[in-house]
Design an enzyme around this catalytic site. Structure first.
Site, short mmCIF file in Angstrom:
data_model
loop_
_atom_site.label_atom_id
_atom_site.label_comp_id
_atom_site.label_asym_id
_atom_site.label_seq_id
_atom_site.Cartn_x
_atom_site.Cartn_y
_atom_site.Cartn_z
N GLU A 106 38.26 -69.64 -74.56
CA GLU A 106 38.83 -68.75 -73.89
C GLU A 106 38.80 -69.22 -72.57
O GLU A 106 37.98 -69.77 -71.80
CB GLU A 106 38.18 -67.30 -73.99
CG GLU A 106 38.68 -66.41 -73.31
CD GLU A 106 37.88 -65.06 -73.55
OE1 GLU A 106 37.28 -64.71 -74.72
OE2 GLU A 106 37.55 -64.45 -72.54
N ASP A 118 39.57 -67.66 -68.70
CA ASP A 118 39.72 -66.22 -68.10
C ASP A 118 40.13 -66.36 -66.41
O ASP A 118 39.30 -66.83 -65.80
CB ASP A 118 38.29 -65.43 -68.16
CG ASP A 118 38.09 -65.12 -69.47
OD1 ASP A 118 38.97 -65.01 -70.31
OD2 ASP A 118 36.84 -65.03 -69.96
N GLU A 164 39.35 -62.98 -64.31
CA GLU A 164 38.87 -61.52 -64.40
C GLU A 164 38.81 -61.25 -62.85
O GLU A 164 37.97 -61.58 -61.89
CB GLU A 164 37.78 -61.31 -64.84
CG GLU A 164 37.73 -61.71 -66.44
CD GLU A 164 36.52 -61.42 -67.53
OE1 GLU A 164 36.36 -60.79 -68.41
OE2 GLU A 164 35.48 -61.98 -66.93
#
Ligand SMILES: *[C@@H]1O[C@H](CO)[C@@H](O)[C@H](O)[C@H]1NC(C)=O
Ligand SMILES: *[C@@H]1O[C@H](CO)[C@@H](O)[C@H](O)[C@H]1NC(C)=O
Length: 284
Positions: A98, A100, A102
């Site tokens: 993953e 990311d 955020e």
């Protein structure tokens, strides 16, 4: 000469078949993924809302192995404390990979932070946090994840804020064999997101809405039926793996140094309190 240019032509058309270049409509690339009732506008801009009942998210219809995904995002205005707006790539399963972005909300007038993270084989804990050099709630800005065999770049308006280098040669795991989908979401994370979880989501300010547009996925698409990751190896046929893409240009290196000097707030590689032994990729 002739056979060489034939070969080149053949490689070019092969590459064109494999690459999906998409600066496309939302519905060509994506579909609702969860909390569909809270997707207040399907289209462009796409609007995702968080209220006390649910957040929501969208995901790509296809999966990709190496390439670049970009979108423009305008984050929740005003009081966004406790909320997280995310743009990420992820594979499926417990040992997933993953990448990311955020965006951690804050009280009105207080700055957002951007947290990036990299999961390899199901384990993350590779957070960096940055402040931004603009207010991300006023205008749309472009956020991109570039993933090739050499590194992963996180870019804000084309400026690299983080590079995660492939150090497989030193035995450090690197995401390379799991195709990832591209996702966006808005959710409640008031147990940790804002000022370390001290500031909670104020539901009287709901719904919290982030807007997304200008979706681009320029990546090696892996059709569900194709097992072979080898088609995405490309041997330099893909622009993201071409010569010159093994590292940042001198200009981009200067940009990254500027970002790290002015805007880096947290780096797991410097968090000696958290890990007694530095993760291998933090050592050169
Ligand atoms: C929120 O604002 C406070 C005070 O300015 C700041 O310390 C913090 O880093 C900001 N961001 C987050 C996500 O807590
Ligand atoms: C939540 O927002 C309302 C309306 O602005 C305000 O009156 C209230 O004090 C806020 N609650 C907290 C815990 O800050």
């Amino acid at each position: 000469m002739g056979s060489q240019s034939n070969r080149l032509l053949c490689c070019l058309s092969l590459a064109m078949l494999l690459i999906s270049v998409s600066s496309a409509k939302f519905s060509d690339l994506f579909q609702p993924y969860w909390g569909a009732d809270n997707i207040v506008a399907l289209g462009e801009p796409l609007k995702l809302a968080l209220d006390s009942t649910s957040g929501c998210g969208f995901g790509s219809k296809k999966k990709y192995l190496f390439g670049q995904a970009s979108m423009q995002i305008k984050l929740v205005e005003g009081d966004s404390a406790g909320t997280v707006t995310a743009f990420y790539m992820s594979s499926d399963g417990p040992n997933h990979n993953e990448l990311d972005f955020e965006f951690l909300g804050n009280l009105s007038g207080e700055p957002y932070l951007v947290q990036t993270n990299v999961y390899v084989d199901g384990s993350g804990n590779r957070e960096q946090r940055h402040s931004l050099w603009f207010d991300p709630t006023i205008d749309f800005h472009t956020y991109s994840i570039l993933w090739n065999h050499h590194h992963i770049r996180f870019l804000v308006d084309g400026i690299p804020i983080r590079v995660f280098a492939n150090k497989e040669a030193n035995g450090i795991p690197y995401p390379r064999d799991q195709a990832m989908g591209v996702y966006g979401s808005v959710w409640n994370a008031d147990d940790w997101a804002t000022q370390g979880g001290r500031v909670k989501t104020n539901w009287s300010h709901a719904p919290f809405v982030s807007a997304f547009r200008a979706f681009e996925i320029d990546a090696c698409e892996l059709p569900a039926e194709a097992a072979g990751a080898e088609r995405c190896e490309g041997g330099g046929a893909f622009w993201w793996d071409a010569a010159g893409m093994s590292g940042l240009s001198p200009h981009q290196q200067r940009q990254l140094r500027w970002v790290r000097k002015r805007h880096l707030v947290y780096d797991y590689c410097k968090d000696t309190a958290r890990s007694s032994e530095m993760p291998g990729e933090c050592l050169n």
